[in-house]
Design a protein around this motif. Sequence first.
Motif, PDB file in Angstrom:
ATOM      1  N   PRO A   1       3.250   3.732  -1.611  1.00 26.11           N
ATOM      2  CA  PRO A   1       3.885   3.438  -2.914  1.00 26.11           C
ATOM      3  C   PRO A   1       5.300   3.141  -3.264  1.00 26.11           C
ATOM      4  O   PRO A   1       5.590   2.567  -4.030  1.00 26.11           O
TER       5      PRO A   1
ATOM      6  N   MET B   1       3.222   1.841 -10.859  1.00 27.91           N
ATOM      7  CA  MET B   1       1.972   2.626 -10.509  1.00 27.91           C
ATOM      8  C   MET B   1       2.006   3.540 -11.755  1.00 27.91           C
ATOM      9  O   MET B   1       0.681   4.345 -11.717  1.00 27.91           O
TER      10      MET B   1
ATOM     11  N   HIS C   1       0.801  -1.296   0.071  1.00 25.01           N
ATOM     12  CA  HIS C   1      -0.198   0.000   0.008  1.00 25.01           C
ATOM     13  C   HIS C   1       0.758   1.279   0.125  1.00 25.01           C
ATOM     14  O   HIS C   1       0.461   2.482  -0.406  1.00 25.01           O
TER      15      HIS C   1
ATOM     16  N   SER D   1       5.789   7.477  -7.392  1.00 26.26           N
ATOM     17  CA  SER D   1       6.487   6.265  -7.792  1.00 26.26           C
ATOM     18  C   SER D   1       7.941   6.760  -8.319  1.00 26.26           C
ATOM     19  O   SER D   1       8.213   7.946  -8.173  1.00 26.26           O
TER      20      SER D   1
ATOM     21  N   ARG E   1      -1.854   6.417  -1.038  1.00 28.91           N
ATOM     22  CA  ARG E   1      -1.780   5.041  -1.234  1.00 28.91           C
ATOM     23  C   ARG E   1      -1.836   4.413  -2.561  1.00 28.91           C
ATOM     24  O   ARG E   1      -2.715   4.959  -3.307  1.00 28.91           O
ATOM     25  N   ARG E   2      -1.287   3.276  -2.735  1.00 29.27           N
ATOM     26  CA  ARG E   2      -1.483   2.502  -4.058  1.00 29.27           C
ATOM     27  C   ARG E   2      -2.746   2.227  -4.305  1.00 29.27           C
ATOM     28  O   ARG E   2      -3.519   1.772  -3.277  1.00 29.27           O
TER      29      ARG E   2
ATOM     30  N   SER F   1      -0.719  -5.062 -10.406  1.00 27.36           N
ATOM     31  CA  SER F   1      -1.170  -3.822  -9.846  1.00 27.36           C
ATOM     32  C   SER F   1      -0.757  -3.435  -8.554  1.00 27.36           C
ATOM     33  O   SER F   1      -1.002  -2.411  -8.044  1.00 27.36           O
TER      34      SER F   1
ATOM     35  N   THR G   1      -2.839   6.027  -7.490  1.00 28.60           N
ATOM     36  CA  THR G   1      -2.662   6.331  -6.120  1.00 28.60           C
ATOM     37  C   THR G   1      -3.956   6.923  -5.727  1.00 28.60           C
ATOM     38  O   THR G   1      -4.673   7.793  -6.515  1.00 28.60           O
TER      39      THR G   1
ATOM     40  N   TYR H   1       7.423  -0.481  -3.520  1.00 27.08           N
ATOM     41  CA  TYR H   1       7.820  -0.935  -4.686  1.00 27.08           C
ATOM     42  C   TYR H   1       8.940  -1.530  -4.618  1.00 27.08           C
ATOM     43  O   TYR H   1       9.225  -2.758  -5.203  1.00 27.08           O
TER      44      TYR H   1
ATOM     45  N   SER I   1      -4.346  -0.184  -6.207  1.00 27.89           N
ATOM     46  CA  SER I   1      -4.327  -1.373  -7.056  1.00 27.89           C
ATOM     47  C   SER I   1      -5.978  -1.817  -7.334  1.00 27.89           C
ATOM     48  O   SER I   1      -6.780  -1.074  -7.094  1.00 27.89           O
TER      49      SER I   1
END
Length: 545
Positions: free
Chosen positions: A56, A102, A54, A345, A202-203, A97, A198, A59, A205
């Motif tokens: 970013p 992202m 969650h 990202s 937060r990501r 995802s 995002t 990753y 997905s």
Amino acid sequence: MSGWLGESILTEWDVIIVGAGSAGCVLAGRLAEAGQGSILVIEAGPRDLSPWVHLPIGYGKTFYHRRINWMYRTTPQAELGGREIYQPRGKVVGGSSAINAMVYARGQAEDFDEWKRLGNPGWGWAEVLAAYKRMEDHALGASLWHGAGGPLHVENVAAEVHPLTPLFVRAAGEAGLRFNPDLNGATSEGAGFYQITTRGGRRESAARAFLHPARRRERVKLETGMQVTRILFDGRRAVGVEAQRGGETLRFGARREVVLSGGAFNSPQLLQLSGIGPAELLKQHGITPLLDQPAVGRNLQDHLCYDHVYRSKRPSLNDALLSWPARIGMAANYLLRRRGPLSLSVNQGGGFYRTKPELTRPDMQLYFSPLSYERAEPGVRALMKPDPFPGFSLSVSPCRPLSRGHVAIRSPDPLVAPEIAPNYLSEPEDLRILLEGARFLHRLAATPTLSAVIDAAIRPGPEAVNDAANVAAIRANAYSVFHPCGTCRMGPDASDAVVDATLRVHGIERLRVVDASIFPTIPSGNINAPAMMVGERASELMAAG
């Protein structure tokens, strides 16, 4: 239900979706929203509970995390010095995802008009753009090019990027690329700031945007840690799936349809394990062919990426990530406001350009990252432990490579990873275009803006002064940008395509494939957005019957 399955079926569902990835999550959420019966989603990986999913910038942790990443590798690639190329794939709810960088890039209009010209009605740019707009809750608001109020939030981070990123955009202008304030707008051509998936820092997905809201409404059942090992058939009609979890074999029945959403590697693998694929390959592994379908696993396409890395005279994100006071400040900013570097990202700037002026559209993608991690262990993107000096990277990635590869089972054991053979640079034109990209990176680094910032060239280094040296650097350093697709390609002819324009498998009833494996040709850019779009279009097709 076929009598031979008898009472071995654990439960029955209207639709079974194999894989809770980018497309599968969208499909499940949209089918549930439309009231399309009972839906079972089966995911081999765990739930998306890890905080690294969650966050970013997490990753960097998920990139090489065996519990939530399939961590595949290709066969040795002849044109890349015999190297095996890393292929991370999400093994977690949300699929890739949940672990990608992202970047939200929808592809060029011409990509999808080409799909339509190849015999796939309903997949031209007009239909695809409408699907994108329905999906989107775009930070730029509703317009001719964007949707608002949809499940998927797309963030505009132009005001949040690292101070080096606007310098890259200025330098791109000096190198001949116009500024593009919206790389998903009327055209993708030019340089600018990437939009990312995002929401509130937060990501976002596909699971967070589509699947979890459906589960909260109790319209979808999700099973995790369960690997589907084969499709069950009554003749040539799909009637369910068999799966394993914790040493136990389970069977689930499908009253209406089975949908494969395992991605470009796992969907063809499951088809082959179930008897649908090249007959000789199946027989070699003791599998009785149900349908001799040579196209299953063929047509593998991917984007290669090539970097130039520089030591910077100005502070980069390296400095912030290595300084404990700066780390504490970033953490506080993120916790209190959900902003700052932790919410972004690694690919902050970039764009698309034409390597030759006579081309009608861009054929090269450009990336800028305001950090470097050359001293990290190979294969690991240690974003929280970058190089101990200020650095940044410039990258190019040809949009539409011509090289084609394949995916093939190595064993009848479903737990054995398939053979992944992309055949990178097997078409000489792909190397020519990548060399043009390397030349452009040298030109970009020589612009007044970037030359004033660069302290030294780290990779490939000052010795890369001619084409031979650049080609050698490409062969030694180019890598996948993780966009595999095409292995269950869509098309009207069953001799060279796996699914038709409704995503039904040719020659098989009640079985569809819904993921990036159905792409006839690779889109021009990052493929997570197109993969989600396939889930959106599939929900319409399935609702229509």
